[in-house]
Motif scaffolding. Structure first.
Motif, short mmCIF file in Angstrom:
data_model
loop_
_atom_site.label_atom_id
_atom_site.label_comp_id
_atom_site.label_asym_id
_atom_site.label_seq_id
_atom_site.Cartn_x
_atom_site.Cartn_y
_atom_site.Cartn_z
N SER A 1 54.02 -28.77 -61.66
CA SER A 1 54.10 -28.88 -63.09
C SER A 1 55.53 -29.29 -63.72
O SER A 1 55.66 -29.35 -64.70
N VAL A 2 55.93 -30.03 -62.61
CA VAL A 2 57.28 -30.89 -63.14
C VAL A 2 56.62 -31.95 -63.73
O VAL A 2 56.17 -33.11 -63.18
N ILE A 3 57.29 -32.50 -64.81
CA ILE A 3 56.83 -33.76 -65.55
C ILE A 3 58.15 -34.60 -65.43
O ILE A 3 59.34 -34.30 -65.78
N PRO A 4 57.85 -35.81 -64.82
CA PRO A 4 59.15 -36.71 -64.67
C PRO A 4 59.54 -37.17 -65.90
O PRO A 4 59.02 -37.45 -66.86
N ALA B 1 61.70 -20.44 -61.95
CA ALA B 1 61.43 -21.83 -61.77
C ALA B 1 62.16 -22.40 -60.66
O ALA B 1 61.79 -23.20 -59.80
N GLU B 2 63.53 -21.70 -60.43
CA GLU B 2 64.27 -22.48 -59.27
C GLU B 2 63.85 -21.85 -57.82
O GLU B 2 63.66 -22.57 -56.95
N GLU B 3 63.14 -20.71 -58.06
CA GLU B 3 62.64 -20.00 -56.81
C GLU B 3 61.49 -20.77 -56.41
O GLU B 3 61.08 -21.04 -55.36
N GLU C 1 67.51 -29.81 -67.30
CA GLU C 1 66.15 -29.32 -67.17
C GLU C 1 65.78 -28.37 -68.20
O GLU C 1 66.52 -27.26 -68.06
N ILE C 2 64.53 -28.13 -68.74
CA ILE C 2 64.24 -27.16 -69.55
C ILE C 2 62.89 -26.61 -69.13
O ILE C 2 62.07 -27.23 -68.44
N PRO D 1 62.14 -32.62 -68.20
CA PRO D 1 63.35 -33.07 -67.83
C PRO D 1 64.36 -33.03 -68.68
O PRO D 1 65.65 -33.24 -68.36
N SER D 2 64.04 -32.75 -69.86
CA SER D 2 65.15 -32.66 -70.93
C SER D 2 64.87 -32.03 -72.22
O SER D 2 63.67 -31.77 -72.44
N GLN D 3 65.85 -31.55 -73.04
CA GLN D 3 65.65 -30.86 -74.24
C GLN D 3 64.96 -32.01 -75.33
O GLN D 3 64.06 -31.47 -76.06
#
Length: 103
Positions: free
Chosen positions: A100-103, A26-28, A38-39, A59-61
């Motif tokens: 696919s990053v959900i704010p 995910a970081e790459e 972040e999860i 964004p969170s658990q």
């Protein structure tokens, strides 16, 4: 990149620590480190499937638990009042992980 299917952990050569492969991938893909809260969610529920199209950064658990609850309800046949809120999680979309990053 079929190597993503079998390995769950990887060693960070810089620090010597073992890290989860899905977080490293995910970081790459995002070209930035993940925030501590972040999860990385696996869309198909298979934690060994680290295909970038299967990963979704949440964004969170707390948000992850909320999504998982509603997905379990949907599998049991319980309708959701607002299914459009979960479209990004359930649809099999191809593209970049950044989309696919959900704010």
């Amino acid at each position: 990149m079929k190597r993503h299917k079998t390995y769950r952990k990887t060693r960070d050569n810089a620090t010597g620590k073992t890290r989860s492969l899905h977080r490293v991938l995910a970081e790459e893909m995002l070209a930035r480190p993940l925030s501590p809260g972040e999860i990385v969610h696996h869309r198909d529920g298979d934690s060994t499937n680290n295909d970038p199209g299967n990963l979704l950064v949440l964004p969170s658990q707390r948000y992850h638990a909320h999504i998982e609850y509603h997905l379990r309800c949907a599998r049991r046949g319980m309708p959701s009042l607002f299914p459009e809120l979960f479209r990004d999680v359930t649809e099999d979309r191809r593209g970049t992980l950044f989309e696919s990053v959900i704010p």
